[in-house]
Write an enzyme that holds these catalytic residues in place. Sequence first.
Site, mmCIF file in Angstrom:
data_model
loop_
_atom_site.group_PDB
_atom_site.id
_atom_site.type_symbol
_atom_site.label_atom_id
_atom_site.label_comp_id
_atom_site.label_asym_id
_atom_site.label_seq_id
_atom_site.Cartn_x
_atom_site.Cartn_y
_atom_site.Cartn_z
ATOM 1 N N LYS A 73 0.811 -1.224 0.000
ATOM 2 C CA LYS A 73 0.000 0.000 0.000
ATOM 3 C C LYS A 73 0.846 1.276 0.000
ATOM 4 C CE LYS A 73 -4.248 -1.640 2.183
ATOM 5 N NZ LYS A 73 -5.198 -1.400 3.283
ATOM 6 N N ASP A 109 -9.915 3.540 2.180
ATOM 7 C CA ASP A 109 -10.020 3.000 3.543
ATOM 8 C C ASP A 109 -10.625 4.009 4.522
ATOM 9 O OD1 ASP A 109 -9.126 0.399 3.167
ATOM 10 O OD2 ASP A 109 -7.019 0.898 3.525
HETATM 11 P P1 NAP Z 1 0.957 -1.912 9.118
HETATM 12 O O1 NAP Z 1 1.135 -0.665 8.362
HETATM 13 O O2 NAP Z 1 1.969 -3.007 9.016
HETATM 14 O O3 NAP Z 1 0.809 -1.489 10.687
HETATM 15 C C1 NAP Z 1 0.687 -2.475 11.664
HETATM 16 C C2 NAP Z 1 0.354 -1.835 13.018
HETATM 17 O O4 NAP Z 1 0.092 -2.906 13.949
HETATM 18 C C3 NAP Z 1 1.488 -1.001 13.611
HETATM 19 O O5 NAP Z 1 0.938 0.065 14.368
HETATM 20 C C4 NAP Z 1 2.185 -2.018 14.532
HETATM 21 O O6 NAP Z 1 2.879 -1.409 15.620
HETATM 22 C C5 NAP Z 1 0.982 -2.761 15.069
HETATM 23 N N1 NAP Z 1 1.304 -4.099 15.566
HETATM 24 C C6 NAP Z 1 1.638 -5.181 14.811
HETATM 25 N N2 NAP Z 1 1.849 -6.234 15.639
HETATM 26 C C7 NAP Z 1 1.644 -5.788 16.915
HETATM 27 C C8 NAP Z 1 1.718 -6.410 18.196
HETATM 28 N N3 NAP Z 1 2.034 -7.703 18.331
HETATM 29 N N4 NAP Z 1 1.437 -5.663 19.294
HETATM 30 C C9 NAP Z 1 1.101 -4.351 19.176
HETATM 31 N N5 NAP Z 1 1.028 -3.706 17.980
HETATM 32 C C10 NAP Z 1 1.300 -4.423 16.861
HETATM 33 O O7 NAP Z 1 -0.441 -2.640 8.759
HETATM 34 P P2 NAP Z 1 -1.795 -1.909 8.347
HETATM 35 O O8 NAP Z 1 -1.888 -1.842 6.854
HETATM 36 O O9 NAP Z 1 -1.909 -0.664 9.149
HETATM 37 O O10 NAP Z 1 -2.900 -2.996 8.794
HETATM 38 C C11 NAP Z 1 -3.123 -3.230 10.186
HETATM 39 C C12 NAP Z 1 -4.325 -4.155 10.370
HETATM 40 O O11 NAP Z 1 -5.511 -3.517 9.891
HETATM 41 C C13 NAP Z 1 -4.217 -5.478 9.608
HETATM 42 O O12 NAP Z 1 -4.677 -6.510 10.441
HETATM 43 C C14 NAP Z 1 -5.161 -5.291 8.427
HETATM 44 O O13 NAP Z 1 -5.708 -6.520 7.975
HETATM 45 C C15 NAP Z 1 -6.238 -4.411 9.070
HETATM 46 N N6 NAP Z 1 -6.974 -3.637 8.051
HETATM 47 C C16 NAP Z 1 -8.302 -3.893 7.913
HETATM 48 C C17 NAP Z 1 -9.031 -3.194 6.960
HETATM 49 C C18 NAP Z 1 -10.498 -3.487 6.796
HETATM 50 O O14 NAP Z 1 -11.065 -3.110 5.755
HETATM 51 N N7 NAP Z 1 -11.141 -4.085 7.769
HETATM 52 C C19 NAP Z 1 -8.415 -2.242 6.145
HETATM 53 C C20 NAP Z 1 -7.040 -1.993 6.337
HETATM 54 C C21 NAP Z 1 -6.331 -2.716 7.290
HETATM 55 P P3 NAP Z 1 4.446 -1.008 15.480
HETATM 56 O O15 NAP Z 1 4.471 0.361 14.891
HETATM 57 O O16 NAP Z 1 4.939 -1.057 16.876
HETATM 58 O O17 NAP Z 1 5.096 -2.051 14.591
#
Ligand code: NAP
Length: 299
Positions: A73, A109
């Site tokens: 993304k 989003d």
């Molecule tokens: P990303 O850019 O990789 O960000 C991941 C986030 O999760 C960061 O803030 C990270 O913290 C945190 N994180 C990961 N593992 C963690 C843990 N064990 N404990 C605490 N914090 C943790 O990913 P993203 O694109 O933002 O997506 C995040 C989630 O949102 C995914 O599960 C995705 O499937 C979901 N999502 C859903 C939709 C929907 O339509 N429902 C749309 C978009 C995304 P750090 O900064 O400390 O690494």
Amino acid sequence: MNNNITGKTGVLGIIGWPVAHSLSPLMQNAACVALGLDYVYVPFPVAPENLRSAVDGLRVLGVAGFNVTIPHKEAIVGLLDGLTDEARLIGAVNTVKREGDRLIGHNTDAAGLIASLQGDLGFDIEGRRVLLLGAGGAARAAIVGLCRAGAASVIVANRTPEKAERFVADFRSVFSGANLALSPLDILKGDQRLKGVDLLINTTAVGLDGTTFDGLDLAPMAPCACVYDMVYTPPLTPLLAEARRNSLRFANGVGMLAAQGESAFSFWTGCEPPNGLMKSRLLAVLGSQDMLDNGLYSK
Ligand code: NAP
């Protein structure tokens, strides 16, 4: 599925790595068929090292549009020919549309989240106090949606504090009137500041496959507060189970997934998908119909 593919059929798709788990082909093809549009939507697995050549390939193959999912993304931003204001502000693209020979990046989003908060929880953001968990790509979309919708304040809590600091600094410079603050994730351990939170949104990957936050205790939250989890597998994440234990209203990210898909579909085709079709397809395949029947999602 479009059973009448011809030389004129428009190709839509999704790039990600992995992509086999994606539910977008299911809901996008359902909308194309329901409207009788001559498109087909297919998954394209693209490893990170192949992103540039994949984008060039999609451009020359004449693909009409495509979604972008993890991990591309943010990386795709610099490979496109233009961005909408929304995508530029968020710094990430989840939807690309061909315009002539150009590929234009968009982000649906933020709109998807706001639509789901309204549709699934009846929650109007204006003037409300939000606790936002995470500082990644989904959090960037969320904060843009929240600030644009008039949130009174947003507290950002992230595992890596330096990332949250940069995140808040970035958006303070964009939304100068917004009241943005920082907190450690420990706020989730029954901190009394939870009393002042109208809406808690999880944008982190925590919750996937049943993982949870350490010491999670939402007891101080006011009875009228809501909890939204972007994660939807399992449908009742540990965060949502804690919300239910405290009799708070809650929803998972299925509604957002459907709503961002509806916006993408309109962006590509200029047509509105049938109301509720994408969400009902998702609920059917995720086995979440029981949650709908129990009133845990809006009907
Ligand atoms: P990303 O850019 O990789 O960000 C991941 C986030 O999760 C960061 O803030 C990270 O913290 C945190 N994180 C990961 N593992 C963690 C843990 N064990 N404990 C605490 N914090 C943790 O990913 P993203 O694109 O933002 O997506 C995040 C989630 O949102 C995914 O599960 C995705 O499937 C979901 N999502 C859903 C939709 C929907 O339509 N429902 C749309 C978009 C995304 P750090 O900064 O400390 O690494």
